[in-house]
Design an enzyme around this catalytic site. Sequence first.
Site, PDB file in Angstrom:
ATOM      1  N   GLU A   1      15.766   5.688  -8.101  1.00 21.48           N
ATOM      2  CA  GLU A   1      14.910   6.650  -7.395  1.00 21.48           C
ATOM      3  C   GLU A   1      15.623   7.392  -6.266  1.00 21.48           C
ATOM      4  O   GLU A   1      15.072   7.542  -5.176  1.00 21.48           O
ATOM      5  CB  GLU A   1      13.679   5.929  -6.833  1.00 21.48           C
ATOM      6  CG  GLU A   1      12.804   5.381  -7.941  1.00 21.48           C
ATOM      7  CD  GLU A   1      11.631   4.565  -7.421  1.00 21.48           C
ATOM      8  OE1 GLU A   1      10.557   4.677  -7.995  1.00 21.48           O
ATOM      9  OE2 GLU A   1      11.814   3.799  -6.447  1.00 21.48           O
TER      10      GLU A   1
HETATM   11  C1  NGO Z   1      10.197   0.602  -8.833  1.00 20.33           C
HETATM   12  C2  NGO Z   1      10.877   1.034  -7.554  1.00 20.33           C
HETATM   13  C3  NGO Z   1      10.636   0.053  -6.410  1.00 20.33           C
HETATM   14  C4  NGO Z   1       9.164  -0.327  -6.320  1.00 20.33           C
HETATM   15  C5  NGO Z   1       8.719  -0.885  -7.657  1.00 20.33           C
HETATM   16  C6  NGO Z   1       7.254  -1.273  -7.626  1.00 20.33           C
HETATM   17  C7  NGO Z   1      12.398   0.181  -8.991  1.00 20.33           C
HETATM   18  C8  NGO Z   1      13.651  -0.246  -9.596  1.00 20.33           C
HETATM   19  N1  NGO Z   1      12.270   1.000  -7.950  1.00 20.33           N
HETATM   20  O1  NGO Z   1      11.190  -0.247  -9.413  1.00 20.33           O
HETATM   21  O2  NGO Z   1      11.057   0.645  -5.204  1.00 20.33           O
HETATM   22  O3  NGO Z   1       8.997  -1.317  -5.339  1.00 20.33           O
HETATM   23  O4  NGO Z   1       8.930   0.027  -8.701  1.00 20.33           O
HETATM   24  O5  NGO Z   1       6.769  -1.755  -8.839  1.00 20.33           O
END
Ligand code: NGO
Length: 527
Positions: free
Chosen positions: A333
């Site tokens: 992200e």
């Molecule tokens: C995503 C995000 C995290 C969140 C999570 C919540 C990843 C790899 N990045 O997973 O920052 O906490 O979802 O389910």
Amino acid sequence: MRQHHRTPRLLGTLLLVAAAGISLVGAAPHTEAAAPPVRVVPAPASVEPGGSPYRITGDTRIRVDDSREARTVGDYLADILRPSTGYRLPVTSHGAGAIRLRLGGKGLGAEGYRLDSGRSGVTITAGRPAGLFHGVQTLRQLLPAAVEKDSVQRGPWLIAGGTIEDTPRYAYRGAMLDVSRHFFTVAQVKHYIDELALYKVNKLHLHLSDDQGWRIAVDSWPRLAAHGGSTQVGGGQGGFYTKADYREIVRYASSRYLEVVPEIDMPGHTNAALASYAELNCDGVAPPLYTGTDVGFSSLCVNKPLTYDFVDDVIRELAAITPGGYLHIGGDEAHSTSHADYVTFMDKVQPLVAKYGKKVIGWHQLTGATPAKGAIAQYWGLDDTGAEEKAQVARAAQNGTGLVLSPADRLYLDMKYTADTPLGQDWAGLVEVRRAYDWDPGGYLPGVPASAVKGVEAPLWTETIVTSADIDVMAFPRLPGAAELGWSPASTHDWDTYKVRLAAQGPRWDALGIGYYRSPQVPWPAR
Ligand code: NGO
């Protein structure tokens, strides 16, 4: 010995028969009590029931090989058995003993074991101490659930007769705890480690930094922990691990044969670091600490040389207190980082991991850059993630990048079970117990060579998770399913027999004080 993993139907039948509590050995005329059933999670590779059960009594001794590791595993076993049986159970490396822990044996690999049980005793044989430890976990599950209680219970303490030979399918069987969104103390982490060990999980991935908190002391950048660790989601006081704390977690994990995989999430998910040092920001201005749950808004400053001094220092200090082979650099992200900058950043940071003797793990977005040689990408997409994204991961796997699978709509322990689950999130969907278990890591991503799959991991993100009881109710009963996907041969995979073995864990969790979700999909025994 017959290798049941080559005859899946037979093993399935044996487990089903055993799971139903129908004794295959009770017919022996001299058997003093009906043999208890074999209901083990993760399913062992091979179970060959037969012969009389062994009964633990006040005279039972635990005989271990004369090595420090075998003795330690023997003491661990005795500590489990003594409170509920009320027996002395001396651990000795001399003379006789009906429960034997032996190092030796061929073909059992780094973690496998063989367990032989009969009228005169139980012997666990393993090539390495980790195998003895995993064999002890199986032994616990062969005993009645009351063995897990901490006060004296009535026996009899029978262990079914027969032979189990067991080695893991995958070398990487992980669980992740996000200690950034909410901080968890060393004692809470140890508690979770003990729970993971029950199911032969061998990696503890600690998500040590994120927008909401920096949780590990770094001597060369002290404000990371002092300031960046001073709050958490919702605005609580947060916390961080001193290096001594972290070493203690590592030591405890290793006493349970788990390796700690530390993660510093970069270049996004870095608000806590950016808030701690103004000079890390492109504009030189530190943002405030963040206690919400948005993602994707922060980024390290990719074009500042200081950024890489910072990353070098953090990785150097963290690698120095991490005996395990991996260092996780996040990489998910990075929505506030351009693609070109992301690639540049990963090109510069991955060699720093190698410089300090570790292998790179990153979330699977790393496959959009150039994964370093020997790197592992952790897949956290969904079943219906787009074909293009999956193909990018598959191409990396074909080119030598290893994969650890954590599909969010299967293995994310923070997903709600149903719309009524009080805790958790649902962005990836609702994940009931069957959904978490019923898929095959080996064939999950199209175009991925089987050898590229190094294992599975169940992440627990903690935006909504605050206490150990919260951890328990989200992890149980899904975590054992993830552990079974990592450990058991694909030939044992069968929801109908699994759910019966899983149901038998319920009374164990009750005895251990683990509060769990009593999914209607699982035939739990009445309480
Ligand atoms: C995503 C995000 C995290 C969140 C999570 C919540 C990843 C790899 N990045 O997973 O920052 O906490 O979802 O389910």
